[in-house]
Design a protein around this motif. Structure first.
Motif, mmCIF file in Angstrom:
data_model
loop_
_atom_site.group_PDB
_atom_site.id
_atom_site.type_symbol
_atom_site.label_atom_id
_atom_site.label_comp_id
_atom_site.label_asym_id
_atom_site.label_seq_id
_atom_site.Cartn_x
_atom_site.Cartn_y
_atom_site.Cartn_z
ATOM 1 N N PHE A 128 1.089 -0.886 0.086
ATOM 2 C CA PHE A 128 -0.226 -0.085 -0.428
ATOM 3 C C PHE A 128 0.932 1.651 -0.355
ATOM 4 O O PHE A 128 1.523 1.318 0.759
ATOM 5 N N HIS A 129 0.765 1.840 -0.952
ATOM 6 C CA HIS A 129 1.730 2.767 -1.270
ATOM 7 C C HIS A 129 0.924 3.893 -1.903
ATOM 8 O O HIS A 129 0.407 4.767 -3.021
ATOM 9 N N TRP A 130 -0.543 4.257 -0.745
ATOM 10 C CA TRP A 130 -1.147 5.038 -0.338
ATOM 11 C C TRP A 130 -2.436 5.511 -1.561
ATOM 12 O O TRP A 130 -3.857 6.342 -1.648
ATOM 13 N N ASN A 175 3.192 2.030 3.242
ATOM 14 C CA ASN A 175 4.138 3.795 3.182
ATOM 15 C C ASN A 175 3.961 3.819 3.892
ATOM 16 O O ASN A 175 2.389 4.668 4.011
ATOM 17 N N GLU A 176 4.668 5.069 4.766
ATOM 18 C CA GLU A 176 4.154 6.125 5.193
ATOM 19 C C GLU A 176 2.477 6.052 6.430
ATOM 20 O O GLU A 176 2.017 7.633 5.181
ATOM 21 N N PRO A 177 2.434 5.106 7.207
ATOM 22 C CA PRO A 177 1.064 5.704 7.371
ATOM 23 C C PRO A 177 0.474 7.547 8.059
ATOM 24 O O PRO A 177 -0.372 7.583 7.143
ATOM 25 N N GLY A 178 1.483 7.207 8.742
ATOM 26 C CA GLY A 178 1.669 8.900 9.088
ATOM 27 C C GLY A 178 1.623 10.049 7.992
ATOM 28 O O GLY A 178 0.719 11.534 8.120
ATOM 29 N N VAL A 179 2.238 10.009 6.865
ATOM 30 C CA VAL A 179 2.024 11.206 5.877
ATOM 31 C C VAL A 179 0.410 10.915 5.111
ATOM 32 O O VAL A 179 -0.441 11.663 5.175
ATOM 33 N N TYR A 180 -0.091 9.063 5.036
ATOM 34 C CA TYR A 180 -0.914 9.888 4.051
ATOM 35 C C TYR A 180 -2.000 10.018 4.971
ATOM 36 O O TYR A 180 -3.000 10.833 4.259
ATOM 37 N N MET A 316 12.360 2.333 7.421
ATOM 38 C CA MET A 316 13.075 3.715 7.063
ATOM 39 C C MET A 316 12.906 4.913 6.043
ATOM 40 O O MET A 316 13.779 4.301 5.555
ATOM 41 N N ASN A 317 11.775 5.952 5.850
ATOM 42 C CA ASN A 317 12.175 6.523 4.634
ATOM 43 C C ASN A 317 12.076 7.983 5.091
ATOM 44 O O ASN A 317 11.816 8.672 6.712
ATOM 45 N N SER A 318 13.467 8.951 5.116
ATOM 46 C CA SER A 318 13.842 9.810 5.719
ATOM 47 C C SER A 318 14.762 11.120 4.647
ATOM 48 O O SER A 318 15.184 10.574 3.836
ATOM 49 N N TYR A 319 14.318 11.937 4.519
ATOM 50 C CA TYR A 319 14.659 13.545 3.541
ATOM 51 C C TYR A 319 15.943 14.091 4.148
ATOM 52 O O TYR A 319 16.514 14.569 3.702
ATOM 53 N N THR A 320 15.104 14.685 5.374
ATOM 54 C CA THR A 320 15.811 15.621 6.117
ATOM 55 C C THR A 320 15.161 16.263 7.434
ATOM 56 O O THR A 320 14.944 14.875 8.003
ATOM 57 N N GLU A 341 7.023 24.699 16.235
ATOM 58 C CA GLU A 341 7.462 25.119 15.398
ATOM 59 C C GLU A 341 8.624 24.887 14.134
ATOM 60 O O GLU A 341 9.540 24.727 15.038
ATOM 61 N N LYS A 342 8.829 24.385 13.097
ATOM 62 C CA LYS A 342 9.781 23.703 11.829
ATOM 63 C C LYS A 342 10.006 24.971 11.837
ATOM 64 O O LYS A 342 9.944 25.686 11.251
ATOM 65 N N LEU A 343 11.416 25.372 11.749
ATOM 66 C CA LEU A 343 11.951 26.424 11.585
ATOM 67 C C LEU A 343 13.131 26.115 10.440
ATOM 68 O O LEU A 343 13.907 25.066 10.655
ATOM 69 N N THR A 358 12.436 21.314 -3.824
ATOM 70 C CA THR A 358 11.090 21.115 -2.815
ATOM 71 C C THR A 358 11.598 22.204 -1.870
ATOM 72 O O THR A 358 12.707 22.015 -0.711
ATOM 73 N N TYR A 359 10.263 23.009 -1.005
ATOM 74 C CA TYR A 359 10.287 23.503 -0.279
ATOM 75 C C TYR A 359 10.174 23.416 0.665
ATOM 76 O O TYR A 359 10.888 23.571 1.683
ATOM 77 N N TRP A 360 9.966 21.509 1.116
ATOM 78 C CA TRP A 360 10.453 21.204 2.604
ATOM 79 C C TRP A 360 12.002 19.728 2.565
ATOM 80 O O TRP A 360 12.484 20.394 3.806
ATOM 81 N N ALA A 438 16.906 4.633 -3.081
ATOM 82 C CA ALA A 438 17.067 5.523 -3.033
ATOM 83 C C ALA A 438 15.998 6.059 -3.651
ATOM 84 O O ALA A 438 14.876 5.275 -4.283
ATOM 85 N N TRP A 439 15.202 7.200 -3.526
ATOM 86 C CA TRP A 439 14.285 8.380 -3.936
ATOM 87 C C TRP A 439 15.057 8.785 -5.119
ATOM 88 O O TRP A 439 14.552 10.148 -4.841
ATOM 89 N N THR A 440 14.435 8.488 -6.372
ATOM 90 C CA THR A 440 13.858 7.362 -6.709
ATOM 91 C C THR A 440 14.088 6.992 -8.255
ATOM 92 O O THR A 440 15.387 7.726 -8.619
ATOM 93 N N ARG A 454 11.729 16.955 -9.335
ATOM 94 C CA ARG A 454 12.001 15.414 -10.120
ATOM 95 C C ARG A 454 13.243 15.601 -9.539
ATOM 96 O O ARG A 454 13.885 16.129 -8.844
ATOM 97 N N PHE A 455 12.269 14.299 -8.622
ATOM 98 C CA PHE A 455 13.082 13.127 -7.643
ATOM 99 C C PHE A 455 14.103 12.170 -8.462
ATOM 100 O O PHE A 455 15.154 11.691 -7.656
ATOM 101 N N GLY A 456 14.664 12.304 -9.793
ATOM 102 C CA GLY A 456 14.862 10.866 -10.034
ATOM 103 C C GLY A 456 16.600 10.769 -10.647
ATOM 104 O O GLY A 456 17.113 11.974 -10.155
#
Ligand code: GBH
Length: 488
Positions: A128-130, A175-180, A316-320, A341-343, A358-360, A438-440, A454-456
């Motif tokens: 399940f990926h969303w 995949n990433e229940p919390g992001v869904y 584990m998925n993690s980016y930043t 607050e996220k800074l 990508t902004y985040w 790696a994504w992706t 473009r993440f590729g």
């Protein structure tokens, strides 16, 4: 250029799995071909004015048609493994437990799996990926209905284990229940687009639904693993896990105990939300219960027992990384972060990293190492990294892309930093890490952002009918890094 640190040579185990990760809805296209049913992401794409570039994923990268070429290209990148997801609506077009199975869907994934194995690439398969079947959303509100959703998901999973489990030995349930749940039911920007924000969504409640939906995911995951372990694992002998998303949180002011606590709480809200029930206590973190009270569902005794220990490894998925600061006001009803607050910078003005497209997302390799240690210390479960990567500015050009685009320095620096950080976590900190995806693989449809991110490690010409693929330099760098880091 790849940065090959002499002291990290051979620091990863000889059977370390590495390759690229993708998701069906972002790559396959062929959205209604060969009997495929409609998913909530097909519906979102077809709703006018919703995606950033007004695109749909009807064709995406055409991975459905071009899977043989893609497997060959991956082979040329030197991968050992490939993580992809199965589209539920290809297997059971209407989604439900009593709905018919689509033989053409089974055939497609059989072909893909056989192609991979024939090429010496190990499949890692996400169930399940969303991409929830649209019919289930309409029949009973999808994951808002735990009982019905779980029964339907279990039947779909069973069909997959029966059809593919003789060859697939690495399963990921969700995949990433919390992001869904957060993007779909709190922010209301992902499918199925529900939230308390009436300017954006006609229905939804950001203060309750994300927690209900996440609870459903945990419970459905746990029953799925129970079924796999009891009925399939004895003969198929695979592993099964859930993949959690988690960016890293660091205190804005490392000297301020409130910010130090805030960073810990932010990690608990984002990661402990799922990690604690599955790997630690069978229940949600106390910090979440304290803030959310009865808006956070409670596990029944049976659920709690089932959920605890329900994942063989830590996916584990993690980016930043973000700097987080304690908010001075009481938590709002729609808060999901632990009242922080996220800074982008800390109290000393230090940035969390170089910007991507990508902004985040910013490059912060030391943050990954910190987070790997936090997860390892908290859960003591070997880690399979199942996603990590970045976009890079300036890649939105006309085909053929110039050398400056294909020589993707920003992405190369990202992978150099993150992979050396990962290897340091293994070698110097003793963290047990078993894989890295790696994504992706290719640029793809980045959900509601359409084709704008473009993440590729492969550039795609979306204007050409064959979605022509152009390898970026980072594909070579990632390979060189693993050839150096993995023990012979
Ligand atoms: C992954 O999610 C997905 O699994 C994958 O499908 C996707 O293409 C890939 O990442 C790249 O995005 O609140 O401002 O911090 C990562 C999901 C996206 C989750 C951004 C948090 C929130 C933005 N993350 N998101 S912010």
């Amino acid at each position: 250029m790849s940065i090959l640190e002499p002291h990290l040579k051979g620091s990863l185990r000889p059977d370390f799995q590495w390759g690229y990760a993708t998701a069906a809805a972002q790559t396959e296209g062929a959205w209604n071909v060969d009997g495929k049913g409609e998913s909530i992401w097909d519906r979102l794409g077809h709703t006018p004015g919703i995606t950033k570039d007004l695109s749909t994923a009807d064709d995406a990268t055409r991975a459905y048609d071009l899977y043989k070429e893609d497997v060959a290209l991956m082979k040329s990148y030197g991968v050992r493994a490939y993580r992809f997801s199965i589209a539920w609506t290809r297997i059971v077009p209407l989604g439900g437990k009593d709905d018919p199975v689509n033989p053409k869907g089974i055939e497609f994934y059989n072909n893909l799996i056989n192609e991979l194995l024939g090429t010496g690439i190990t499949p890692f398969v996400t169930l399940f990926h969303w991409d929830t079947p649209q019919t289930l959303e309409e029949r009973y509100g999808g994951m808002l209905n735990k009982e019905k959703f779980t029964a339907d998901f279990l039947r779909y999973a069973r069909v997959c284990f029966e059809a593919f489990g003789d060859r697939v030995k690495n399963w990921i349930t969700f995949n990433e229940p919390g992001v869904y749940s957060l993007a779909g039911y709190a922010a209301g920007v992902h499918a199925p687009r529900r939230s308390s924000n009436r300017d954006l969504n006609p229905e939804g409640d950001s203060s309750t639904e994300p927690f209900i939906v996440s609870h459903t995911e945990l419970v459905a995951h746990a029953y799925c693993v129970k079924m796999y372990r009891e009925e399939f694992k004895p003969t198929q002998k695979g592993i099964i896990m859930i993949t959690l998303h988690g960016n890293n949180s660091e205190p804005w002011d490392a000297e301020d105990p409130l910010d130090v606590e805030a960073a810990q709480r932010a990690r608990e809200f984002e990661i402990g939300w799922f990690g604690d029930p599955v790997y630690k206590t069978g229940d949600y973190p106390e910090s979440m219960r304290a803030q959310l009270g009865d808006r956070l569902p409670r596990f029944t005794e049976e659920e709690s027992k089932l959920v605890l220990g329900s994942s063989d490894f830590y996916g584990m998925n993690s980016y930043t990384t973000f700097y987080v600061r304690q908010k001075k006001t009481p938590p709002e009803l729609t808060d999901h972060l632990g009242n922080v607050e996220k800074l982008d910078t800390n109290s000393k003005g230090v940035s969390r990293g170089v910007e991507s497209d990508t902004y985040w997302l910013r490059t912060c390799s030391w943050g990954l190492r910190n987070l790997l240690n936090w997860i390892w210390n908290r859960y003591q479960v070997p880690i399979f990294m199942t996603e990590n990567g970045t976009t890079a500015k300036g890649e939105h050009v006309e085909a053929p892309p110039p050398e400056t685009v294909l020589n993707d320095t920003h992405r190369i620096e990202f992978f150099n930093g993150y992979l050396n950080a990962l290897a340091s976590a293994v070698k110097e900190d003793g963290v047990d890490i078993r894989s890295y995806f790696a994504w992706t693989f290719t640029d793809n449809w980045e959900w509601q952002a359409g084709y704008t991110d473009r993440f590729g490690v492969t550039w795609i010409d979306y204007k050409s009918p064959e979605r022509k693929r152009y390898p970026k330099k980072s594909a070579t760098v990632v390979r060189e890094l693993f050839e150096h880091l993995i023990a012979k």
